[in-house]
Design a protein around this motif. Structure first.
Motif, PDB file in Angstrom:
ATOM      1  N   ARG A 310      32.742  49.150  67.811  1.00  0.00           N
ATOM      2  CA  ARG A 310      33.464  48.469  66.731  1.00  0.00           C
ATOM      3  C   ARG A 310      35.039  49.054  66.798  1.00  0.00           C
ATOM      4  N   GLY A 311      35.235  50.253  67.306  1.00  0.00           N
ATOM      5  CA  GLY A 311      36.658  50.833  67.215  1.00  0.00           C
ATOM      6  C   GLY A 311      36.767  51.646  68.383  1.00  0.00           C
ATOM      7  N   ARG A 312      38.141  52.366  68.111  1.00  0.00           N
ATOM      8  CA  ARG A 312      38.293  53.456  69.323  1.00  0.00           C
ATOM      9  C   ARG A 312      39.031  54.474  68.902  1.00  0.00           C
ATOM     10  N   VAL A 313      38.963  55.634  69.399  1.00  0.00           N
ATOM     11  CA  VAL A 313      39.773  56.925  68.886  1.00  0.00           C
ATOM     12  C   VAL A 313      40.863  56.997  69.619  1.00  0.00           C
ATOM     13  N   ASN A 314      42.053  57.098  69.069  1.00  0.00           N
ATOM     14  CA  ASN A 314      43.254  57.359  69.696  1.00  0.00           C
ATOM     15  C   ASN A 314      43.767  58.670  69.702  1.00  0.00           C
ATOM     16  N   ILE A 315      44.045  59.351  70.863  1.00  0.00           N
ATOM     17  CA  ILE A 315      44.632  60.706  71.060  1.00  0.00           C
ATOM     18  C   ILE A 315      45.986  60.676  71.702  1.00  0.00           C
ATOM     19  N   VAL A 316      46.773  61.070  70.928  1.00  0.00           N
ATOM     20  CA  VAL A 316      48.658  60.978  71.342  1.00  0.00           C
ATOM     21  C   VAL A 316      48.959  62.364  71.384  1.00  0.00           C
ATOM     22  N   GLU A 317      49.378  62.719  72.285  1.00  0.00           N
ATOM     23  CA  GLU A 317      50.055  64.009  72.477  1.00  0.00           C
ATOM     24  C   GLU A 317      51.155  64.241  71.652  1.00  0.00           C
ATOM     25  N   ILE A 562      51.341  84.868  62.005  1.00  0.00           N
ATOM     26  CA  ILE A 562      50.813  83.690  62.215  1.00  0.00           C
ATOM     27  C   ILE A 562      49.990  83.573  63.292  1.00  0.00           C
ATOM     28  N   ILE A 563      48.648  83.032  62.987  1.00  0.00           N
ATOM     29  CA  ILE A 563      47.558  83.344  64.452  1.00  0.00           C
ATOM     30  C   ILE A 563      47.403  81.554  64.647  1.00  0.00           C
ATOM     31  N   PRO A 564      47.897  81.349  65.762  1.00  0.00           N
ATOM     32  CA  PRO A 564      47.741  79.805  66.433  1.00  0.00           C
ATOM     33  C   PRO A 564      46.187  79.724  66.708  1.00  0.00           C
ATOM     34  N   LEU A 565      45.520  78.448  66.450  1.00  0.00           N
ATOM     35  CA  LEU A 565      44.134  78.375  66.831  1.00  0.00           C
ATOM     36  C   LEU A 565      43.960  77.197  67.698  1.00  0.00           C
ATOM     37  N   VAL A 566      44.222  76.205  67.347  1.00  0.00           N
ATOM     38  CA  VAL A 566      44.117  75.048  68.486  1.00  0.00           C
ATOM     39  C   VAL A 566      45.190  74.079  68.218  1.00  0.00           C
ATOM     40  N   LYS A 567      45.679  73.632  69.575  1.00  0.00           N
ATOM     41  CA  LYS A 567      46.590  72.560  69.368  1.00  0.00           C
ATOM     42  C   LYS A 567      46.096  71.468  68.876  1.00  0.00           C
ATOM     43  N   ARG A 568      47.062  70.353  68.125  1.00  0.00           N
ATOM     44  CA  ARG A 568      46.716  69.228  67.317  1.00  0.00           C
ATOM     45  C   ARG A 568      47.226  68.203  68.023  1.00  0.00           C
ATOM     46  N   PRO A 569      46.754  67.281  68.980  1.00  0.00           N
ATOM     47  CA  PRO A 569      47.419  66.076  69.370  1.00  0.00           C
ATOM     48  C   PRO A 569      46.956  65.087  67.918  1.00  0.00           C
ATOM     49  N   LEU A 570      47.637  64.025  68.023  1.00  0.00           N
ATOM     50  CA  LEU A 570      47.261  63.219  66.862  1.00  0.00           C
ATOM     51  C   LEU A 570      46.015  62.200  67.070  1.00  0.00           C
ATOM     52  N   VAL A 571      45.058  62.525  66.430  1.00  0.00           N
ATOM     53  CA  VAL A 571      43.789  62.032  66.659  1.00  0.00           C
ATOM     54  C   VAL A 571      43.464  60.883  65.380  1.00  0.00           C
ATOM     55  N   SER A 572      43.371  59.763  65.736  1.00  0.00           N
ATOM     56  CA  SER A 572      42.936  58.717  64.891  1.00  0.00           C
ATOM     57  C   SER A 572      42.009  57.727  65.201  1.00  0.00           C
ATOM     58  N   GLY A 573      41.593  56.796  64.345  1.00  0.00           N
ATOM     59  CA  GLY A 573      40.754  55.662  64.785  1.00  0.00           C
ATOM     60  C   GLY A 573      41.203  54.212  64.500  1.00  0.00           C
ATOM     61  N   SER A 574      40.842  53.240  65.116  1.00  0.00           N
ATOM     62  CA  SER A 574      41.463  51.947  65.060  1.00  0.00           C
ATOM     63  C   SER A 574      40.273  50.956  65.594  1.00  0.00           C
ATOM     64  N   ASN A 576      38.992  47.551  67.274  1.00  0.00           N
ATOM     65  CA  ASN A 576      39.531  47.212  68.552  1.00  0.00           C
ATOM     66  C   ASN A 576      40.704  46.199  68.670  1.00  0.00           C
ATOM     67  N   ASN A 577      40.636  45.213  67.547  1.00  0.00           N
ATOM     68  CA  ASN A 577      41.585  44.215  67.964  1.00  0.00           C
ATOM     69  C   ASN A 577      42.979  44.503  67.293  1.00  0.00           C
ATOM     70  N   LEU A 578      43.242  45.858  66.813  1.00  0.00           N
ATOM     71  CA  LEU A 578      44.423  46.256  66.189  1.00  0.00           C
ATOM     72  C   LEU A 578      45.576  46.801  67.157  1.00  0.00           C
ATOM     73  N   ARG A 579      46.697  46.213  67.103  1.00  0.00           N
ATOM     74  CA  ARG A 579      47.538  46.656  67.854  1.00  0.00           C
ATOM     75  C   ARG A 579      48.780  47.412  67.249  1.00  0.00           C
ATOM     76  N   HIS A 580      48.876  48.737  67.411  1.00  0.00           N
ATOM     77  CA  HIS A 580      49.720  49.335  66.766  1.00  0.00           C
ATOM     78  C   HIS A 580      50.599  50.339  67.672  1.00  0.00           C
ATOM     79  N   VAL A 581      51.647  50.800  67.128  1.00  0.00           N
ATOM     80  CA  VAL A 581      52.509  51.738  67.941  1.00  0.00           C
ATOM     81  C   VAL A 581      52.641  52.916  67.416  1.00  0.00           C
ATOM     82  N   LEU A 582      52.209  54.021  68.248  1.00  0.00           N
ATOM     83  CA  LEU A 582      51.959  55.419  67.671  1.00  0.00           C
ATOM     84  C   LEU A 582      52.843  56.377  68.481  1.00  0.00           C
ATOM     85  N   SER A 583      53.078  57.324  67.899  1.00  0.00           N
ATOM     86  CA  SER A 583      53.896  58.595  68.568  1.00  0.00           C
ATOM     87  C   SER A 583      53.656  59.765  68.100  1.00  0.00           C
ATOM     88  N   GLY A 584      53.588  60.626  69.047  1.00  0.00           N
ATOM     89  CA  GLY A 584      53.174  62.108  68.571  1.00  0.00           C
ATOM     90  C   GLY A 584      54.558  62.875  67.957  1.00  0.00           C
TER      91      GLY A 584
END
Length: 599
Positions: A310-317, A562-574, A576-584
């Motif tokens: 029904r949808g997809r996961v978006n991973i944006v650097e 400061i103790i870094p743990l993990v990098k966090r790309p932008l992770v979202s869900g949408s 299938n028919n939504l057309r969006h413009v994302l930016s990290g």
């Protein structure tokens, strides 16, 4: 790439054997953003190409008709003034209505919004000496109440943000620049010295512009009393309908929007609250919502939900980072009505041995493998992007035995209950974060390892809408940091580290005096760091500038506050028919006017 190689490339641009576009492309490959590349060419007398990002194709041929767009933010927004938005959710909610002069596209280049064009050497926007940038404003833009948008509004935002009585979280972008009205549709930003990164003031999240005619009476100590803090009147594609802080934001199409055939959707609902898992299910599994923000959910679960098709996961650097802060100050001591006062020292974390042990007690590899997956590669750095600024000097290690050795050598002795103590100070810490399954799992992983080193962690989980709010009266906000340790993600709002790394300069301490709006929440101070930051602000040579930011990363990470743990790309869900413009490099809604649905 060495300094000599860089200078040779600039020479090739000058003699015509390398195009300016080719130069910018090559600089992007090594992490130099287009605004800095164009400014470098300008300073070197080689001209500059317009730093304007490309956008995905927008197919709708008329305004409206798209029905409702439903968005889920499991961390709900609490206010709608971008100058008070201490968290991403408040920045994004404000962006529904307010716009900057330009925003950051996914490729790290600038895209005009309220600006008529992106400043360049060719169009006269960039000065050859690096001391000013001139913005030409788009004509015919109106505020939602019908008033004209003009240079007066831009200048007002500069005055408002830098007014200490306002206590704006955006003040760092405006405090050290001068803004001049050239005419009704032109503004010049002046710098005290040559400035390699000019695209800060009036750009992206911190550049969202509020109307002078509605805020000028609140440009002072009464800034929090402005009715439009909760009922925005902007220039954006959607107009305000209603807002219930901590719950739901509703908006409707702006029929007078200044971009053709936009927006596509007739109404917008941004629903807040709940949790990331339920948000993921509501988009990927049931399709009840169109888009879900920040899916901080175990990756295995996201993959199972995607299987419903029904949808997809978006991973944006991006440059986001999930990290732990060890409080520099004493959260249990009150001075002048303020806990975690900058004049105090933490009774345990003032000992470098304790901080070093804490850095050894978190298994970042386990966090990546068993919790975050695609959404969280392990890292030893606070500054991870763009690649040019990434340090190769830092290493992370998970080593409980080594942590015990360090604490033994430092004189921290186990008591009968197994908890270490020294000089009547026990290693028992309150460790807080927001309510979120991966964060609670991370807390549990940390607690288990710490116990084996004689350290007791009391786990505290705060509702996200409270933890990330701007409520100056609430003791549980992350900006107050009334705990020993805390964990969250900080985002990088532009494709350059300057604003990102000002989180540790001494003049940005979060205090009662600035209504806890200062960006230095951990309240760490270091003269070498301050000097490196000041040098980077005016260093035109990109090789030397990158080295300065790498040194800043190494200083703050090396302190183990400061103790870094993990990098966090932008992770979202949408869906299938939504057309969006994302930016990290910008907010989720940075180009909301270009979202549409394919039928």
């Amino acid at each position: 790439m060495g300094e000599d190689d860089l200078r040779q490339m600039i020479g090739r641009v000058k003699n015509g054997s390398l195009s300016r576009r080719g130069f910018i492309r090559r600089m992007a490959a090594v992490g130099l953003t287009a605004p800095m590349a164009t400014q470098l060419l300008a300073i070197a007398g080689a001209g500059s190409a317009q730093a304007q990002g490309s956008m995905p194709a927008y197919r709708p041929t008329r305004r409206g008709g798209g029905g409702q767009l439903k968005v889920l933010y499991w961390q709900a927004s609490t206010l709608l003034n971008p100058h008070f938005a201490v968290g991403t959710t408040n920045q994004d909610a404000s962006r529904v209505f307010y716009e900057p002069l330009a925003g950051w596209a996914a490729d790290g280049t600038l895209h005009p919004v309220l600006a008529a064009e992106i400043p360049s050497l060719e169009n006269g926007g960039l000065s050859a000496d690096g001391r000013s940038v001139t913005w030409k404003l788009k004509r015919g833009v109106k505020w939602h109440d019908g008033q004209d948008f003009s240079a007066d509004d831009v200048i007002f935002n500069w005055e408002y943000s830098r007014n200490a009585a306002v206590a704006a979280v955006t003040s760092g972008s405006y405090r050290d620049v001068n803004a001049v009205k050239v005419d009704d549709h032109t503004v010049r930003v002046e710098f005290a010295q040559p400035t390699p990164f000019w695209a800060d003031a009036f750009v992206a999240a911190t550049g969202q512009l509020i109307p002078k005619h509605l805020f000028q009476a609140f440009n002072g100590p009464n800034s929090r009393d402005a009715p439009t803090n909760l009922r925005p009147v902007g220039t954006g594609a959607y107009k305000f309908v209603s807002f219930l802080p901590g719950d739901t934001l509703r908006a409707e199409l702006n029929p007078n929007y200044h971009m053709n055939n936009r927006p596509f959707f007739d109404t917008l609902e941004v629903k807040g609250g709940g949790d990331a898992v339920s948000a993921a299910r509501a988009v990927l599994q049931t399709g009840d919502f169109d888009y879900a923000w920040n899916l901080q959910v175990e990756d295995d679960l996201l993959k199972r939900l995607e299987a419903a098709n029904r949808g997809r996961v978006n991973i944006v650097e991006s440059g986001g980072i999930e990290f732990v802060q060890l409080n520099v100050t004493d959260p249990n001591r009150e001075i002048d009505g303020e806990r975690s006062h900058a004049s105090t020292q933490h009774p345990a974390f003032s000992d470098p041995a304790v901080r070093q042990a804490m850095a050894l007690l978190i298994d970042r590899n386990a966090l990546e493998q068993f919790i975050y997956g695609r959404g969280g590669p392990a890292t030893a750095n606070f500054l991870n992007n763009p690649p040019r600024f990434t340090s190769r000097n830092m290493r992370w290690e998970f080593n409980i035995a080594r942590a015990n050795e360090i604490l033994d050598a430092a004189g921290w002795v186990r008591g009968r209950d197994g908890i270490r103590a020294k000089n009547n100070v026990r290693l028992r810490f309150i460790y807080q974060t927001s309510v979120n399954a991966p964060r609670q799992r991370t807390q549990a992983v940390y607690k288990q390892a710490a116990q084996r080193a004689g350290i007791d962690l009391e786990l505290k989980s705060v509702t996200a809408s409270v933890f990330f709010s701007s409520d100056v009266a609430n003791p549980d906000t992350f900006t107050k940091f009334y705990a020993d340790m805390q964990m969250y993600t900080t985002t990088m709002p532009q494709a350059d580290p300057q604003r990102f790394m000002n989180q540790y300069v001494s003049w940005e301490l979060s205090t009662r005096a600035n209504s806890w709006q200062g960006r230095n929440i951990v309240r760490w101070r270091n003269d070498e760091y301050d000097a490196a930051f000041r040098a980077a602000e005016s260093e035109i040579d990109p090789v030397k500038r990158a080295a300065l930011f790498i040194r800043m990363n190494d200083l703050i990470v090396g302190s183990n506050h400061i103790i870094p743990l993990v990098k966090r790309p932008l992770v979202s869900g949408s869906v299938n028919n939504l057309r969006h413009v994302l930016s990290g490099w910008d907010g989720t809604f940075w180009a909301l006017q270009d979202w549409w649905r394919e039928t």
